[in-house]
Design a protein around this motif. Structure first.
Motif, PDB file in Angstrom:
ATOM      1  N   ASN A  80      13.726  -9.831  82.169  1.00 18.30           N
ATOM      2  CA  ASN A  80      13.818  -8.372  81.330  1.00 18.30           C
ATOM      3  C   ASN A  80      12.474  -8.763  80.274  1.00 18.30           C
ATOM      4  O   ASN A  80      12.540  -8.754  79.013  1.00 18.30           O
ATOM      5  CB  ASN A  80      15.068  -8.466  80.386  1.00 18.30           C
ATOM      6  N   ASN A 123      11.677  -7.343  76.068  1.00 18.02           N
ATOM      7  CA  ASN A 123      12.800  -6.488  75.557  1.00 18.02           C
ATOM      8  C   ASN A 123      13.933  -7.568  75.066  1.00 18.02           C
ATOM      9  O   ASN A 123      14.855  -7.788  75.578  1.00 18.02           O
ATOM     10  CB  ASN A 123      13.218  -5.727  76.787  1.00 18.02           C
ATOM     11  N   PHE A 178      21.674  -8.732  74.983  1.00 18.21           N
ATOM     12  CA  PHE A 178      22.754  -7.907  75.684  1.00 18.21           C
ATOM     13  C   PHE A 178      23.004  -8.863  76.959  1.00 18.21           C
ATOM     14  O   PHE A 178      24.339  -9.156  77.208  1.00 18.21           O
ATOM     15  CB  PHE A 178      22.199  -6.614  75.989  1.00 18.21           C
ATOM     16  N   GLU A 179      22.271  -9.375  77.810  1.00 19.14           N
ATOM     17  CA  GLU A 179      22.515 -10.152  79.045  1.00 19.14           C
ATOM     18  C   GLU A 179      23.009 -11.263  78.829  1.00 19.14           C
ATOM     19  O   GLU A 179      23.841 -11.921  79.537  1.00 19.14           O
ATOM     20  CB  GLU A 179      21.248 -10.319  79.827  1.00 19.14           C
ATOM     21  N   LEU A 204      17.471  -6.762  75.284  1.00 17.42           N
ATOM     22  CA  LEU A 204      18.314  -6.854  76.752  1.00 17.42           C
ATOM     23  C   LEU A 204      18.297  -8.275  76.750  1.00 17.42           C
ATOM     24  O   LEU A 204      19.290  -8.713  77.283  1.00 17.42           O
ATOM     25  CB  LEU A 204      17.223  -6.327  77.546  1.00 17.42           C
ATOM     26  N   TRP A 205      17.515  -8.940  76.103  1.00 14.70           N
ATOM     27  CA  TRP A 205      18.015 -10.494  76.362  1.00 14.70           C
ATOM     28  C   TRP A 205      19.155 -10.928  75.508  1.00 14.70           C
ATOM     29  O   TRP A 205      20.078 -11.615  76.377  1.00 14.70           O
ATOM     30  CB  TRP A 205      16.739 -11.387  75.441  1.00 14.70           C
ATOM     31  N   GLU A 251      31.073  -3.263  77.042  1.00 19.05           N
ATOM     32  CA  GLU A 251      29.564  -2.992  77.157  1.00 19.05           C
ATOM     33  C   GLU A 251      28.979  -2.520  76.042  1.00 19.05           C
ATOM     34  O   GLU A 251      27.975  -2.813  75.408  1.00 19.05           O
ATOM     35  CB  GLU A 251      28.905  -2.695  78.217  1.00 19.05           C
ATOM     36  N   MET A 268      26.448  -4.441  73.246  1.00 18.64           N
ATOM     37  CA  MET A 268      24.948  -3.868  72.813  1.00 18.64           C
ATOM     38  C   MET A 268      24.765  -3.810  71.383  1.00 18.64           C
ATOM     39  O   MET A 268      23.881  -3.872  70.882  1.00 18.64           O
ATOM     40  CB  MET A 268      24.704  -2.357  73.653  1.00 18.64           C
TER      41      MET A 268
END
Length: 212
Positions: A161, A164, A170-171, A167-168, A125, A129
């Protein structure tokens, strides 16, 4: 032979969900006029490919399926995957750099056998990131065209999210990793992103991880 080629093309196109079929047409726009592609049904697209790339339509389709992450269809229909040089690539009429290069490790190969290395390093992870922080505003293009994800899933990530972008990204990468499971390696992700319009630092970072 032409009859077999047409039948195989049609079966491949029919196996694609609508979103990926539209993405396939989008990728073809650099080689075929958009005016022909946009209204084309699946049988009509087969006819266009056979006319534009006589004898090579299956190879062209195979290259795009790799970008869409559908190695399963390439394997199911035994589409050609032999190595090509840029000069041999049939869908490079103006000398432009093609999306899928001759290197057999390039392009995205979700669900398939990792191309390299002998001891593949799986992505953590923290790795994801660091990649996410470098992805730009074209993240949905990357997700659909290079990671083979569905647009509806990317929109869901965005809604979950709000505001952000990191985070888009990352997910999205986590979604790809979940799908790939044991094949979610550094070399696999680098292959997927190699032909994308990205910050070169992303590929450099992934290359550095391969040496760990």
């Amino acid at each position: 032979m032409a009859r077999d080629e047409r039948a195989t093309l049609l079966e491949v196109h029919q196996a694609l969900p609508e979103e990926q079929f539209q993405s396939l047409k989008f990728l073809l726009e650099r080689h075929v006029p958009a005016g022909l592609l946009l209204p084309a049904s699946r049988p009509e697209l087969c006819r266009i490919l056979l006319q534009r790339f006589p004898g090579n339509s299956l190879r062209v389709t195979s290259g795009i399926l790799r970008q869409l992450g559908r190695l399963d269809l390439i394997q199911r229909f035994q589409l050609p995957l032999e190595e090509q040089t840029p000069e041999e690539t049939p869908w490079e009429p103006n000398g432009d750099t093609p999306k899928v290069r001759g290197d057999p490790t390039s392009g995205c190969r979700p669900g398939g056998i990792p191309a390299l290395p002998m001891n593949p390093r799986r992505l953590t992870e923290k790795d994801l990131m660091k990649v996410a922080q470098r992805l730009g505003k074209e993240w949905q293009e990357v997700g659909i065209l290079h990671l083979g994800l569905e647009r509806s899933r990317l929109e869901q990530i965005q809604e979950e999210n709000p505001g952000n972008p990191i985070l888009w990204n990352f997910e999205m990468l986590r979604e790809w990793r979940r799908r790939e499971r044991q094949n979610a390696t550094v070399s696999q992700l680098r292959s997927c992103l190699e032909s994308a319009r990205l910050d070169p630092g992303i590929l450099d970072f992934l290359q550095s991880l391969q040496g760990d």
